[in-house]
Write an enzyme that holds these catalytic residues in place. Sequence first.
Site, PDB file in Angstrom:
ATOM      1  N   TYR A  54       0.830  -1.202   0.000  1.00  0.00           N
ATOM      2  CA  TYR A  54       0.000   0.000   0.000  1.00  0.00           C
ATOM      3  C   TYR A  54       0.873   1.264   0.000  1.00  0.00           C
ATOM      4  CZ  TYR A  54      -3.677  -3.360   1.194  1.00  0.00           C
ATOM      5  OH  TYR A  54      -4.529  -4.440   1.190  1.00  0.00           O
ATOM      6  N   HIS A 112       0.076 -11.951   0.688  1.00  0.00           N
ATOM      7  CA  HIS A 112      -0.965 -11.107   0.077  1.00  0.00           C
ATOM      8  C   HIS A 112      -1.791 -11.869  -0.968  1.00  0.00           C
ATOM      9  CE1 HIS A 112      -1.730  -6.525  -0.470  1.00  0.00           C
ATOM     10  NE2 HIS A 112      -2.825  -7.200  -0.690  1.00  0.00           N
TER      11      HIS A 112
HETATM   12  N1  NAP Z   1      -5.952  -8.559   0.726  1.00  0.00           N
HETATM   13  C1  NAP Z   1      -6.253  -7.911  -0.379  1.00  0.00           C
HETATM   14  O1  NAP Z   1      -5.933  -8.330  -1.505  1.00  0.00           O
HETATM   15  C2  NAP Z   1      -7.011  -6.614  -0.251  1.00  0.00           C
HETATM   16  C3  NAP Z   1      -7.570  -6.016  -1.398  1.00  0.00           C
HETATM   17  C4  NAP Z   1      -8.295  -4.830  -1.244  1.00  0.00           C
HETATM   18  C5  NAP Z   1      -8.432  -4.280   0.018  1.00  0.00           C
HETATM   19  N2  NAP Z   1      -7.851  -4.852   1.117  1.00  0.00           N
HETATM   20  C6  NAP Z   1      -7.973  -4.258   2.469  1.00  0.00           C
HETATM   21  O2  NAP Z   1      -9.348  -4.024   2.749  1.00  0.00           O
HETATM   22  C7  NAP Z   1      -9.540  -2.648   3.060  1.00  0.00           C
HETATM   23  C8  NAP Z   1     -10.924  -2.170   2.675  1.00  0.00           C
HETATM   24  O3  NAP Z   1     -11.148  -2.287   1.309  1.00  0.00           O
HETATM   25  P1  NAP Z   1     -11.126  -1.068   0.286  1.00  0.00           P
HETATM   26  O4  NAP Z   1     -10.310   0.050   0.818  1.00  0.00           O
HETATM   27  O5  NAP Z   1     -10.739  -1.656  -1.018  1.00  0.00           O
HETATM   28  O6  NAP Z   1     -12.655  -0.652   0.124  1.00  0.00           O
HETATM   29  P2  NAP Z   1     -13.890  -0.320   1.092  1.00  0.00           P
HETATM   30  O7  NAP Z   1     -13.479  -0.339   2.512  1.00  0.00           O
HETATM   31  O8  NAP Z   1     -14.995  -1.206   0.657  1.00  0.00           O
HETATM   32  O9  NAP Z   1     -14.266   1.155   0.626  1.00  0.00           O
HETATM   33  C9  NAP Z   1     -13.446   2.250   0.905  1.00  0.00           C
HETATM   34  C10 NAP Z   1     -14.146   3.488   0.360  1.00  0.00           C
HETATM   35  O10 NAP Z   1     -15.400   3.666   1.062  1.00  0.00           O
HETATM   36  C11 NAP Z   1     -15.448   4.962   1.628  1.00  0.00           C
HETATM   37  N3  NAP Z   1     -16.154   4.833   2.912  1.00  0.00           N
HETATM   38  C12 NAP Z   1     -15.762   4.122   3.997  1.00  0.00           C
HETATM   39  N4  NAP Z   1     -16.682   4.214   4.974  1.00  0.00           N
HETATM   40  C13 NAP Z   1     -17.685   5.005   4.493  1.00  0.00           C
HETATM   41  C14 NAP Z   1     -18.916   5.466   5.032  1.00  0.00           C
HETATM   42  N5  NAP Z   1     -19.312   5.107   6.262  1.00  0.00           N
HETATM   43  N6  NAP Z   1     -19.680   6.283   4.259  1.00  0.00           N
HETATM   44  C15 NAP Z   1     -19.295   6.629   3.008  1.00  0.00           C
HETATM   45  N7  NAP Z   1     -18.144   6.209   2.441  1.00  0.00           N
HETATM   46  C16 NAP Z   1     -17.340   5.397   3.179  1.00  0.00           C
HETATM   47  C17 NAP Z   1     -14.013   5.409   1.810  1.00  0.00           C
HETATM   48  O11 NAP Z   1     -13.952   6.831   1.775  1.00  0.00           O
HETATM   49  P3  NAP Z   1     -12.916   7.712   2.686  1.00  0.00           P
HETATM   50  O12 NAP Z   1     -11.610   7.038   2.655  1.00  0.00           O
HETATM   51  O13 NAP Z   1     -12.983   9.054   2.055  1.00  0.00           O
HETATM   52  O14 NAP Z   1     -13.496   7.742   4.095  1.00  0.00           O
HETATM   53  C18 NAP Z   1     -13.356   4.768   0.593  1.00  0.00           C
HETATM   54  O15 NAP Z   1     -13.566   5.579  -0.547  1.00  0.00           O
HETATM   55  C19 NAP Z   1      -8.397  -1.969   2.294  1.00  0.00           C
HETATM   56  O16 NAP Z   1      -8.204  -0.628   2.691  1.00  0.00           O
HETATM   57  C20 NAP Z   1      -7.259  -2.908   2.600  1.00  0.00           C
HETATM   58  O17 NAP Z   1      -6.750  -2.695   3.908  1.00  0.00           O
HETATM   59  C21 NAP Z   1      -7.166  -6.035   0.995  1.00  0.00           C
END
Ligand code: NAP
Length: 284
Positions: A54, A112
């Site tokens: 990241y 990962h």
């Molecule tokens: N292992 C893997 O391969 C893998 C892949 C993808 C992700 N991940 C992990 O999973 C985590 C979460 O997934 P993600 O970041 O892809 O997507 P997510 O958590 O589904 O969505 C993040 C988005 O949602 C917004 N958001 C969050 N809470 C909100 C709320 N209550 N109201 C409105 N908007 C909201 C955030 O905005 P703001 O930031 O502006 O608040 C951001 O734009 C990642 O950050 C990472 O740590 C792991």
Amino acid sequence: MDPATRTFGTTRRHVAAIGQGSWKVEESAADSAIESLRRGLDLGLTHIDTAEMYGSGAAETIIAKAIAGRRDEVFLVSKVLPSNASKRGTRAACEKSLARLRTDRLDCYLLHWRGAYQLAETIAAFDTLVRDGKILSWGVSNFDVADLDEVVAVAGAGHPACNQVLYHLQERAIEHAVLPWCQRHGTAVVAYTPFGQSTTAFDARTRQVRVLEEIADAHHATARQVALRFLLRRPEVFVIPKASNIAHVADNAGAVTLELSDAELAKIDAAFPRGRPRRGLPMI
Ligand SMILES: NC(=O)c1ccc[n+]([C@@H]2O[C@H](COP(=O)([O-])OP(=O)(O)OC[C@H]3O[C@@H](n4cnc5c(N)ncnc54)[C@H](OP(=O)(O)O)[C@@H]3O)[C@@H](O)[C@H]2O)c1
């Protein structure tokens, strides 16, 4: 057990069911990202997920600032890239993550996704890191059932501690085989991208969102809180939404106390059908 926590797979540790992701956290203003992570800790979202990938380490550096002085509150997870996951490379990558995170240990360290190195090499490195106290447990991410079987063949029962996988209302593929495998083996399922990364999916005037909103209204909750709660309906599951906006973090934390009835869960299930089994595990 505190209702906000649940047993994290085979580690037997009680870990916050709702955590905080950090992918692209470095794209937000640093102050806002750090303040949001800290606010999340105040609200009990103490399971923090990151990865060397990241921002090429930038996310880990931001998290170091957010958890400074509060390390013992946090269940800290990071991940090694498959391209670094040789025996020596995994240990070196872990040392670098520890340095960026300014800590002496990770609570869980994940591969990962599956890459070219033999799983036995990566697992041997994980075992050494556990022995040295640099990681307290290890798990995997984006592993399908055949990969999970291979982990057990190499490492024996009790592994992996978790499998971090794509899981949200519109992507329920893991429910066919991966989630049942994890239930049988006592492996935690960590749902990544629990909102499907979409900024509009919960605001659109679709029939699906109306179902979430109706349920949310009945609980003075929000559609996103209802979505998180649906994913958490099984006790093996954890969610790690990413939010760099303090209001978003507070919203996500509000799901901790929400309870949905079986009838409400059934309505969500019908509105967001899991679909038929497909080949391969979806990932992003
Ligand atoms: N292992 C893997 O391969 C893998 C892949 C993808 C992700 N991940 C992990 O999973 C985590 C979460 O997934 P993600 O970041 O892809 O997507 P997510 O958590 O589904 O969505 C993040 C988005 O949602 C917004 N958001 C969050 N809470 C909100 C709320 N209550 N109201 C409105 N908007 C909201 C955030 O905005 P703001 O930031 O502006 O608040 C951001 O734009 C990642 O950050 C990472 O740590 C792991």
